[in-house]
Every structure is written in structure tokens, then in C-alpha cells.
Design a protein around this motif. Structure first.
Motif, PDB file in Angstrom:
ATOM      1  N   TYR A 143      -3.654  10.373   6.562  1.00 58.70           N
ATOM      2  CA  TYR A 143      -4.077   9.813   7.935  1.00 58.70           C
ATOM      3  C   TYR A 143      -3.131   8.424   8.112  1.00 58.70           C
ATOM      4  N   SER A 144      -3.103   8.279   9.374  1.00 59.77           N
ATOM      5  CA  SER A 144      -2.378   7.042   9.618  1.00 59.77           C
ATOM      6  C   SER A 144      -3.185   5.851  10.314  1.00 59.77           C
ATOM      7  N   SER A 145      -2.878   4.725  10.309  1.00 64.58           N
ATOM      8  CA  SER A 145      -3.483   3.547  10.946  1.00 64.58           C
ATOM      9  C   SER A 145      -2.225   2.810  11.528  1.00 64.58           C
ATOM     10  N   SER A 146      -2.475   2.613  12.845  1.00 56.05           N
ATOM     11  CA  SER A 146      -1.472   1.680  13.523  1.00 56.05           C
ATOM     12  C   SER A 146      -0.130   2.119  12.969  1.00 56.05           C
TER      13      SER A 146
ATOM     14  N   ARG B 134      -3.027   5.340  -1.358  1.00 56.48           N
ATOM     15  CA  ARG B 134      -1.866   4.964  -1.678  1.00 56.48           C
ATOM     16  C   ARG B 134      -1.852   3.240  -1.408  1.00 56.48           C
ATOM     17  N   SER B 135      -0.636   2.964  -1.946  1.00 60.60           N
ATOM     18  CA  SER B 135      -0.337   1.400  -1.883  1.00 60.60           C
ATOM     19  C   SER B 135      -0.143   0.685  -0.480  1.00 60.60           C
ATOM     20  N   GLU B 136       0.132   1.862   0.502  1.00 59.34           N
ATOM     21  CA  GLU B 136       0.426   1.151   1.974  1.00 59.34           C
ATOM     22  C   GLU B 136      -0.936   0.509   2.457  1.00 59.34           C
ATOM     23  N   ALA B 137      -0.658  -0.480   3.126  1.00 56.10           N
ATOM     24  CA  ALA B 137      -1.983  -1.305   3.654  1.00 56.10           C
ATOM     25  C   ALA B 137      -2.500  -0.623   5.053  1.00 56.10           C
ATOM     26  N   ILE B 138      -3.698  -0.896   5.077  1.00 60.86           N
ATOM     27  CA  ILE B 138      -4.589  -0.616   6.216  1.00 60.86           C
ATOM     28  C   ILE B 138      -4.520  -1.625   7.119  1.00 60.86           C
TER      29      ILE B 138
ATOM     30  N   GLN C 270     -12.098   2.158  11.347  1.00 61.19           N
ATOM     31  CA  GLN C 270     -10.767   2.241  10.582  1.00 61.19           C
ATOM     32  C   GLN C 270     -11.043   1.860   9.062  1.00 61.19           C
ATOM     33  N   ALA C 271     -11.823   0.748   8.875  1.00 63.22           N
ATOM     34  CA  ALA C 271     -12.289   0.428   7.444  1.00 63.22           C
ATOM     35  C   ALA C 271     -13.232   1.288   6.819  1.00 63.22           C
ATOM     36  N   ILE C 272     -14.080   1.988   7.757  1.00 65.56           N
ATOM     37  CA  ILE C 272     -15.008   2.909   7.005  1.00 65.56           C
ATOM     38  C   ILE C 272     -14.237   4.184   6.852  1.00 65.56           C
ATOM     39  N   ALA C 273     -13.373   4.699   7.641  1.00 65.19           N
ATOM     40  CA  ALA C 273     -12.554   5.978   7.559  1.00 65.19           C
ATOM     41  C   ALA C 273     -11.854   6.017   6.031  1.00 65.19           C
ATOM     42  N   HIS C 274     -11.047   4.456   5.820  1.00 65.51           N
ATOM     43  CA  HIS C 274     -10.412   4.415   4.688  1.00 65.51           C
ATOM     44  C   HIS C 274     -11.091   3.881   3.435  1.00 65.51           C
TER      45      HIS C 274
ATOM     46  N   VAL D 213     -12.507   0.856   2.761  1.00 62.29           N
ATOM     47  CA  VAL D 213     -12.056  -0.242   2.052  1.00 62.29           C
ATOM     48  C   VAL D 213     -13.112  -1.348   3.026  1.00 62.29           C
ATOM     49  N   ASN D 214     -13.155  -2.575   2.419  1.00 66.78           N
ATOM     50  CA  ASN D 214     -14.104  -3.689   3.102  1.00 66.78           C
ATOM     51  C   ASN D 214     -13.323  -4.417   4.097  1.00 66.78           C
ATOM     52  N   TYR D 215     -11.877  -3.982   4.297  1.00 61.51           N
ATOM     53  CA  TYR D 215     -11.292  -5.171   4.864  1.00 61.51           C
ATOM     54  C   TYR D 215     -10.224  -4.238   5.734  1.00 61.51           C
ATOM     55  N   VAL D 216      -9.481  -4.987   6.809  1.00 60.59           N
ATOM     56  CA  VAL D 216      -8.424  -4.356   7.301  1.00 60.59           C
ATOM     57  C   VAL D 216      -7.338  -5.416   7.510  1.00 60.59           C
ATOM     58  N   TRP D 217      -5.963  -5.260   7.377  1.00 60.85           N
ATOM     59  CA  TRP D 217      -5.016  -6.504   7.382  1.00 60.85           C
ATOM     60  C   TRP D 217      -4.721  -6.564   8.763  1.00 60.85           C
ATOM     61  N   VAL D 218      -4.373  -7.784   9.418  1.00 57.60           N
ATOM     62  CA  VAL D 218      -4.178  -7.758  10.875  1.00 57.60           C
ATOM     63  C   VAL D 218      -2.590  -8.169  10.969  1.00 57.60           C
ATOM     64  N   ILE D 219      -1.759  -7.599  11.762  1.00 53.01           N
ATOM     65  CA  ILE D 219      -0.381  -7.951  11.763  1.00 53.01           C
ATOM     66  C   ILE D 219       0.129  -7.652  13.311  1.00 53.01           C
ATOM     67  N   GLU D 220       1.320  -8.471  13.356  1.00 52.06           N
ATOM     68  CA  GLU D 220       1.876  -8.522  14.793  1.00 52.06           C
ATOM     69  C   GLU D 220       2.768  -7.060  15.042  1.00 52.06           C
ATOM     70  N   GLU D 221       3.494  -6.950  16.129  1.00 53.89           N
ATOM     71  CA  GLU D 221       3.865  -5.571  16.118  1.00 53.89           C
ATOM     72  C   GLU D 221       5.218  -5.682  15.138  1.00 53.89           C
ATOM     73  N   ASP D 222       5.691  -6.972  14.765  1.00 57.00           N
ATOM     74  CA  ASP D 222       6.786  -6.803  13.868  1.00 57.00           C
ATOM     75  C   ASP D 222       6.645  -6.666  12.503  1.00 57.00           C
TER      76      ASP D 222
END
Length: 383
Positions: A295-298, A326-330, A344-348, A350-359
Motif C-alpha cells: 500500500y502506498s501513502s503520499s 515495515r519501518s517506513e512512516a505513514i 489513512q490511519a485506519i487503513a494502516h 496506526v493511531n497517528y500520521v506524520w505530516v511532511i512538506e513536499e521535500d
């Protein structure tokens, strides 16, 4: 419709929930470990048992991560076998209110309020038919528990009621927390032990970043819970980057297993070395299926598999088992909508999702608790 949602009781959310696997507070850590290794749940409930059924209470919960962090203490590395004979009570966090007993008639609104006050699990009696008005001591009243995930999943079924808030971005809703637990990828994984313990309590994770705060991955209690207790050896000897590779769902690479063994020997951690060697020779925490479904997220990928979690015994082959990650972050972005992040959190799982910028620079984190605060506030206008 809104009134109907608010009128739901917790008994509605408990339908189909399995009864808790329980353990007495007088049990040893080794006994708790055995239950965890044969369970489809990441946690086992700990009870202050009493002959009087009404006085028996769930006083906490433990998982593999509690055991791993406990074994990482210097005094326990000397002799893990002795450490595992200690009562399971030593693993319980000294934080009141994490586990709350509630009645099936408790309202959805009351449940959300309890979670926002700090409760992680709501213990609910399961309604059962009792024949002849008798129940033996061996057949105590069954309980299940509800989590933040259960509440969010239930709310998603009526997400349309929260429009337009559900379509607002998490940035607009101001629910991105900049207070994250982080460790640099080249740092010793042992430097993250305290953060891992805190992340377990807070139901979040430890971000692995570079010097510019670019998110590389994570050391997640959700992932560590899929391993076995010998990961304590890896935590004490590897870098954060190597630990991520070690706990990946395919099992630890042979090269890293050799590195861990060599470093344990070098540091004279003979007790842990013996425990680690015996575990690895018996199969250890290894071998998952190579046919993982991706599965992929962003911008970051996660692999999920319905097969048994590595390092566990007698795993059910059903998809209801906790999924291997795996250890890749959601991740998501500041402009992601609330409903998208919830899904996204429910699908994976987890109780959280990391927030990142485009970079890929780390902005912060959004948790189920943050999402529930927004939902709770919207209830005020629905009532």
C-alpha cells in the motif's frame, strides 16, 4: 441523523468484539510473554483478580514493547532469564486513568470525553445470556475493550455528518502538533529507548530524521510489537538506521544478526548474548511471506501482510490479526483533509500520521486524539 449518532451506546461498538485475554497481576513477565506470543492482539490485559467477580478490575495492559524496553535496562541485560521471572506489575506505567471500566450503556459522547481526558482503553462488559442464573468462577463475566481506533472507525461510518469540517485540511483545523519524538538516523538506537517508552504510552512513534529534519523512517511501537523480546539486543547495539532494517517485516538480515551477536560479545553482555543466540537458533523473529501486499501513502510506502507476524507462535492466518508493517512512516501533507488522514490511519492500523512538506521535511504529527478533539467540538453544533 445527528441525534441518532449521539444516542449510540458503547454496546453498539462492542458487537463482534472478542473477549479480552486476561492475566493476573501476580503473573510473571515470562507468562505474559507467552500469552503475547500466542495471541492475535498486541496487548494482554492485566487484572487484579478477586474471588468476588464484582471486585476484579483491569489495572493495565502490557505488550512486547514493554518487555523489550524492560530488558534494555542494564541490570536486566546481565540475566534476561531472571528479569523475566519478575511480576508483570513492574511493566505497568505509573499513569492513572489509562484503563477505564465503563458500562455498555455509556454514551459515545461520554466515551470520547474519557479518551480526550487520557484513557486509552475502555473496558466494557460483554452482554451474555446466563442460564439457570449461575456462572462458575472459571466462567467469569467476559469483557472487551474499545480503543481510539474503534471510535474513529465508528465515526467514519457517519463522516458525512461532520461536513464541511471533514473536508477541511489538517492545517486549517490547526491539529498538527510540532512536538514530535525524533532521533537522528546515525545515532545509537539505545538513545531512543526512553522515547520509545513514551511513544508507547502516548500511542505515537519515534521519527528517524537526518540533520535537516528530513523524515527517513520511524521506530514505531506498533512495529516493535510485531517482534519478540530479543529486539532488546538490537536496540542496545545497533544504530537507529540499522534498527529500522532489523525490525522490518521480513525478519532481521543475517548480517545484522551477526553484528548484534558480535557487539553483545564485545560489550560483555553475556546473559543477553546467550538469550539472543538461543532464540535465533530456534527460529527467532524471522521469516514472513515475501508476497506482501503493498500500500502506498503520499510519498512513503508501507507494506502490509495478512500473514502471521514474525516472531510469534501459532498465529491465526485470518486478516483480523494485527498486520505486519515495515519501518517506513505513514505520511500526509498539511493540506490533506481530515477525512483523508483518518482513513489513512485506519487503513494502516496506526493511531497517528506524520505530516511532511513536499521535500519530506518533518512538520509534525496528527493523532487520533487530535482528530477526536475536532469531532467533539463539532458535536456541540449537532446537539
Amino acid at each position: 441523523m445527528a441525534v441518532s449518532l449521539l444516542s449510540h451506546e458503547l454496546s453498539d461498538l462492542c458487537l463482534g468484539k472478542p473477549a479480552l485475554r486476561s492475566l493476573s497481576i501476580t503473573s510473571t513477565i515470562a507468562e505474559a510473554l507467552e500469552v503475547l506470543k500466542t495471541s492475535d492482539d498486541n496487548f494482554v490485559s492485566i487484572w487484579n483478580c478477586n474471588d468476588d467477580e464484582c471486585c476484579s478490575r483491569c489495572v493495565g495492559k502490557v505488550c512486547i514493547v514493554d518487555v523489550i524496553c524492560y530488558l534494555c535496562k542494564d541490570e536486566n541485560l546481565v540475566s534476561p532469564s531472571i528479569a523475566l521471572k519478575q511480576p508483570v506489575s513492574v511493566l505497568l506505567p505509573k499513569i492513572p486513568g489509562l484503563i477505564i471500566h465503563v458500562e455498555p450503556s455509556c454514551s459515545l459522547l461520554e466515551a470520547i470525553d474519557l479518551i480526550l481526558e487520557g484513557a486509552q482503553n475502555l473496558v466494557v462488559p460483554i452482554k451474555t445470556k446466563v442460564f439457570n442464573n449461575k456462572r462458575s468462577k472459571e466462567q467469569r463475566k467476559p469483557f472487551c475493550w474499545l480503543t481510539q481506533e474503534d471510535i474513529i472507525r465508528f465515526l467514519l461510518s457517519s463522516i458525512g455528518l461532520f461536513s464541511p469540517i471533514s473536508s477541511f485540511s489538517i492545517d486549517t483545523l490547526n491539529i498538527i502538533s510540532p512536538n514530535t519524538l525524533t532521533i537522528e538516523y546515525h545515532s545509537p538506537a539505545s538513545a531512543a529507548i526512553g522515547a520509545i517508552s513514551r511513544a508507547l504510552v502516548e500511542q505515537t512513534s519515534v521519527a528517524v530524521v537526518d540533520s535537516e529534519r528530513t523524515l527517513i523512517g520511524e521506530i514505531s511501537p506498533f512495529t516493535l510489537a510485531c517482534c519478540d523480546e530479543t529486539v532488546a539486543a538490537a536496540l542496545k547495539t545497533l544504530s537507529s538506521m540499522d534498527l529500522m532494517a532489523y525490525i522490518d517485516c521480513g525478519g532481521p538480515p543475517e548480517e545484522l544478526v551477526k553484528v548484534v551477536s558480535a557487539k553483545l560479545k564485545e560489550k560483555n553482555m553475556n546473559g543477553m548474548l546467550q538469550h539472543f543466540t538461543i532464540s535465533m537458533s530456534c527460529g527467532g523473529f524471522s521469516s514472513s511471506s515475501s508476497s506482501d501486499e503493498e500500500y502506498s501513502s503520499s510519498s512513503m510506502a508501507v507494506q502490509v501482510s495478512p500473514f502471521p507476524r514474525p516472531g510469534r507462535i501459532s498465529r491465526s492466518m485470518s486478516y483480523s490479526a494485527r498486520m505486519v508493517r515495515r519501518s517506513e512512516a505513514i505520511v500526509c501533507h498539511p493540506k490533506s483533509s481530515l477525512v483523508a488522514v483518518m482513513i489513512q490511519a485506519i487503513a494502516h492500523r496506526v493511531n497517528y500520521v506524520w505530516v511532511i512538506e513536499e521535500d519530506c521535511s518533518l512538520v509534525g504529527i496528527v493523532t487520533f486524539s487530535d482528530m477526536l478533539k475536532v469531532v467533539r467540538e463539532s458535536f456541540e453544533t449537532m446537539a
